[in-house]
Design a protein around this motif. Structure first.
Motif, short mmCIF file in Angstrom:
data_model
loop_
_atom_site.label_atom_id
_atom_site.label_comp_id
_atom_site.label_asym_id
_atom_site.label_seq_id
_atom_site.Cartn_x
_atom_site.Cartn_y
_atom_site.Cartn_z
N THR A 153 42.46 7.59 44.82
CA THR A 153 41.66 8.35 45.78
C THR A 153 42.61 9.10 46.71
O THR A 153 43.80 8.76 46.80
CB THR A 153 40.76 7.43 46.63
OG1 THR A 153 41.59 6.65 47.48
CG2 THR A 153 39.92 6.51 45.76
N THR A 154 42.06 10.08 47.40
CA THR A 154 42.85 10.85 48.36
C THR A 154 43.55 9.91 49.35
O THR A 154 44.74 10.06 49.63
CB THR A 154 41.92 11.82 49.13
OG1 THR A 154 41.18 12.60 48.17
CG2 THR A 154 42.70 12.73 50.05
N GLY A 155 42.81 8.95 49.85
CA GLY A 155 43.35 8.03 50.84
C GLY A 155 44.38 7.07 50.28
O GLY A 155 45.37 6.74 50.93
N GLN A 156 44.16 6.61 49.07
CA GLN A 156 45.14 5.71 48.45
C GLN A 156 46.47 6.42 48.27
O GLN A 156 47.53 5.86 48.54
CB GLN A 156 44.62 5.23 47.09
CG GLN A 156 43.54 4.18 47.20
CD GLN A 156 42.85 3.91 45.86
OE1 GLN A 156 42.90 4.74 44.95
NE2 GLN A 156 42.20 2.77 45.75
N ARG A 157 46.44 7.64 47.79
CA ARG A 157 47.68 8.38 47.54
C ARG A 157 48.49 8.52 48.84
O ARG A 157 49.71 8.38 48.86
CB ARG A 157 47.38 9.75 46.95
CG ARG A 157 48.61 10.52 46.47
CD ARG A 157 48.21 11.88 45.90
NE ARG A 157 47.31 11.74 44.77
CZ ARG A 157 47.70 11.65 43.51
NH1 ARG A 157 49.00 11.71 43.21
NH2 ARG A 157 46.83 11.52 42.54
N ILE A 158 47.78 8.80 49.92
CA ILE A 158 48.45 8.91 51.22
C ILE A 158 48.96 7.54 51.65
O ILE A 158 50.14 7.38 52.00
CB ILE A 158 47.49 9.51 52.26
CG1 ILE A 158 47.16 10.96 51.91
CG2 ILE A 158 48.07 9.41 53.67
CD1 ILE A 158 46.01 11.56 52.71
N ALA A 159 48.07 6.56 51.63
CA ALA A 159 48.43 5.22 52.13
C ALA A 159 49.62 4.64 51.35
O ALA A 159 50.55 4.08 51.93
CB ALA A 159 47.22 4.29 52.02
#
Lengths: 373, 373, 373, 373
Positions: A153-159
């Motif tokens: 997900t967008t957030g996983q990639r960032i996190a």
């Protein structure tokens, strides 16, 4: 003097192909010696919580003339998807606008590998264990980033990209803010002693439970590892500390206040010997703490418009009003003003950002069963 | 004592069939005599601009013990569609979330009927003219509301219902707020004298031009009518006054401040003899004014995070910074801090509500060519 | 063969400093001869109206094997601020999320300079006049972009950069879509003949009135100039044509359909002799038109959930239902189903994108007083 | 014939004091006999998923002429806060716009009370156990609703009120939709047999794990109770069934399709003997199923604009493209078109609602390791 370097990370891509990047700053003691801790500091994982960027600016400015022992990594604009997402005049605070998932609940931690790791490393030295476990943590994240046919997900990639950097550190500071808020600190229970070195009046002591946040993602593995070794009869201390530092209110940049907060962080880093030859001492102030289970949200029992009465940082007696709620629809034939209170003493720490609330909107967060640190 | 009554207006209907209503309060002198002006006060046409509701609460409370000569109508929550529309934590401020149209640009005014009206009423008395024109204004709105096979937009239906009430009044006060803002007043040029009776430090003098707002919709017809009669050689004064009262910042309810603002409004109403036997005098303060064409918005030439430096209500010299803009992406290899200023003296009146701006976001609104009132 | 080049324009900057850029593609006949018209095509000024990007892709692919006489400029993702702005799962369609201003109402046109220009150029040749006026239009925009102490709004900066390119062209095509929509074309009244060369079933004929849109911003100046010269007794034809091409529904990319639409545009360009040696002929179809004043929006008289019944492109008789509105709150003690119709024949062209409507939401847009083109 | 009644529940209150209510419909066999099951059906817990309201309309219409044995409760507009929350043109789908929490993750279930209950009720009859446990479930929710000094969130208050009704039922149907979607059914593993009686081509078999949703909140307690009794050596069957019925795509009302789906539900209710004397048989169709762990989301590895290629309900071979992604920024000097596929056969069930995606947006949800039911 310390050695400065800058790196650019690719954090996301939008519909037009626009790339969102994040600057990463490294400071290292020179000549490089192996002594000293590794520190990781990030800001602005939540879109509206921008003040941490100003604190990182002031940290970089102040560190120019300070002696570092170890290494410091600083990451402003950690989540450029969130920090660029305007929603009306404001920045959408806390969650992915497409999925609703809190950006600070997407870090990764899987406790299952720890008993196996302990079993396999029982005979190693403390240093070997620490090195091997650090590597394991980083490798796990690298695998998540690189091997995923179904994607992230967008957030996983960032996190995960942030977490990979954070796992190299001994100390992790995640700079956030509340909505309208006093300063407060999320601190693992075992690191309570360190909370006294920040100039922050409220500390929430959190247990060894992972709920997806950066601080937990970086201290829970080590805490669990330590417990697991202890159960095998081996006492080993890793001295990893992670904090979520809540700097005050969202939607504000104040470079003067940021300098004060930078000093507070440097005071803690001095105490941890990451800075040497400094004379930074914590401010003499009343510091309150409570356990996470006693940090409570108070939800509005009615819709209405709110005059927030309770001040932050002052114990509020039972029966004293937290808020006055205006309900003009009732004027003339009902109660236009409602006072809301609790039946025990609390310490108000933050309140909602808007005067308009629905039934069930969080009005205040308060300490209960609080004590002096 | 005055006579109090309450009415409920149906203002909109949502997808589930939920009806949105608006309470309307009337106060009248008793025994009813025909003397005195008719006043219309509304609040919260823009969703986030809630403080006017608190001012209406305090007005109603204070008016309980005051002598009214004439009639006062008060409408809080004037636009319940907007005031209930949360957008993240905040309330979506200024426009219909579906169409983008500013809620305060949907009132109706058609100047074309005025020359015809003048032609038809040249021989009437002043009283007859005033009565006939009032009726014409109301009838026009009633027609828009009732005869519309193709329907009305959400905003038109709300605006027209409010406007129909406002057209019965001689004095119209539309209570708004800025984003983060000092108090200021939009005042028709001809009513400049009245601006001195409000305790408001900034006045914008507006011309006889209709751009869709409530104040214009209620004073432009009369101003134009007067001009038209003047061109026919007849001097007739209608003494209608409409103001947009900007109470300060949005997203805030403060009942203590609201009482002050209620007193400011009552002072003006005393001056207009709607209140009798009161001893309310305007506060002695420096009042600045400028013409609408000199009330300027300053747009950010760059994206970034903003430390708003310029204070409201103090003239800012040429070259003095309005803001500091933080751009951490440039730290280390460019300018991380940018100061923005103008080349002439201005009087800052309000600034944007968030620290995060895109290139082109409005940073400040300022008076130029300002003068003391 | 034509000569291809690509350029990158800087269109905006966000809070983190992220730059938003736009690719610009140029195709020119080679060897360069001066013959032929200059064409400007852009897509995606409104965030959710993405299909034009696919059409530009197909145009570029098809043009690889076609002979161009003149020059074609193609700009996909014309407004990257809008096209990257997710709002929940969808892309925020039509307006700046901060200000509510429609992105396609920010172009610039000031008719006042035209009488002066005519006065100054009465004795010039047609070619000199055309060249001088083109230069004036571009210079005006350059001035707005470069000389603005108070800055430009986000939307103005984007619009002016696009408009500057468009003012170099003789033909301007602005690719949009409706919400859920049939294909339709906005066409200046004088260019009605050209509408027959697009494979588009509905044409709206628009007058010489500027309301801020790209098509108007590029044809109104020339139309007004021509009228102004005519009043001075000089007959001069500029043959500038601008169209807003509405490709169908928003929130959809369909590369197969895009190829059909690309062919439709190429057919028109063949007719205008920008393409040579092609055998493209318009599809034989019934084409309806109406005047802009007869293109009507039908607003819902009630809140509810909508079953859209009326098909696009088929005349709907008086009394036939456009929609069925479901109101389950009334089931059992009221009318759960409401049929809505009009009292005259209309031609439905598009409807609202969602089944949930407030009272006052636009349900359908329809042609009235329509005729075959 | 059955006995019809209607009730209005108060579900929320907004800033203006506006009350949001929900209609509740009851149908009962008459003369009342104790035989037959109790059925609970709700729709529109997620704001944009409106079609279930139309299905409830058709169910009520069809049930007028059918014989009920037992009792049916129907709740359209179950979450009026969500269903009235427009976000641009669309309805904000799945989460509280203030907190980001998924509305269908706020139901309550606490497994800890079950072992105690079993211990205390081991000697009771099956009927006594069922009655006592039903009462326990309802009492727990009543306590949450009524005893909460710190209040409930907006979503909890709604969810608990619905759950209290659902706990009276033996069969629970929660009507949802996907974004753009085929029909599919979430079915507890033990109720697989029943999935054949719905005219729905895709079934996801879910385990005994509570993640906050209505279906789980109502079947997990009984499943766990049964297991707990089994461990104590007692075999007892409760025959409770709960399904999440995904009716197709969001943002659509189609009363004709709704009738088909109503028939599908009635077919299942006939099979469960809630309807008697009907001749409803399930449609003969291929029904696929997979386990929840094999129901996968595919996230976009890049930002871009998406042409969704894969059809629902047809197995897609390894290597066949799910989507084409357009990236015009790369045209001329990179790849403007990207095909994305997986390395094994999948069954596409739904895709994202918009053509514009960020890196990391969910593109498709697919069955893997699927089989015929």
């Amino acid at each position: 003097m310390s050695q400065f370097s800058k790196e650019i990370l690719h954090m996301g891509e939008m519909a037009s192909g626009a790339k969102l990047t994040v600057p990463v700053y490294h400071l290292k003691n020179t000549p490089e010696n192996k002594k000293g801790l590794n520190v990781y500091i990030q800001a602005n994982m939540h879109g509206a919580e921008v003040q941490g960027n100003a604190v990182i600016f002031q940290l970089l400015e102040l560190l120019k003339s300070l002696d570092i022992q170890g290494e410091i990594t600083l990451v402003p604009y950690a989540n450029p998807v969130a920090c660029n997402h305007k929603n009306g005049e404001y920045t959408l605070g806390r969650f992915d606008p497409i999925t609703g998932v809190n950006w600070n609940r997407m870090y990764y931690y899987n406790a299952e590998c720890i008993p196996i790791f302990v079993q396999e490393n029982l005979t190693k030295t403390d240093e070997e264990i620490e090195r091997a476990f650090k590597q394991l943590l980083q490798q796990t994240i690298t695998d998540k980033l690189e091997h995923n046919q179904y994607g992230l997900t967008t957030g996983q990639r960032i996190a995960y990209q942030l977490q990979k950097m954070a796992h190299q550190a001994d100390i992790v500071l995640d700079l956030h803010t509340g909505p309208i808020s006093s300063k407060h600190l999320y601190c693992p229970e075992y690191a309570k002693e360190s909370a006294r070195y920040f100039n922050i009046e409220h500390t929430i002591l959190i247990p060894n439970a992972f709920d997806g946040a950066m601080d937990e993602a970086t201290f829970c593995p080590w805490w669990t590892l330590q417990n697991e070794f202890a159960q095998q009869g081996r006492d080993i201390q890793f001295n990893k500390e992670s904090f979520t530092v809540e700097l005050g209110s969202q939607e504000q940049i104040d470079l003067t206040l940021a300098k004060e907060d930078a000093c507070s962080i440097l005071t803690y880093l001095s105490y941890k010997k990451v800075l040497v030859n400094t004379h930074l001492a914590p401010v003499n102030m009343k510091r309150y703490a409570c356990y996470l289970k006693d940090y409570k949200a108070f939800y509005s029992p009615m819709g209405g418009m709110v005059d927030y009465l309770a001040e932050f940082g002052k114990p509020l007696a039972a029966g004293e009003p937290l808020v006055k709620i205006l309900r003009m629809d009732n004027y003339g034939d009902g109660d236009a003003i409602h006072y809301l209170s609790l039946d025990h003493t609390v310490l108000p720490v933050l309140h909602f950002a808007s005067a308009s609330v629905n039934q069930g909107t969080e009005l205040y967060k308060v300490f209960t069963n609080f004590f002096e640190l």
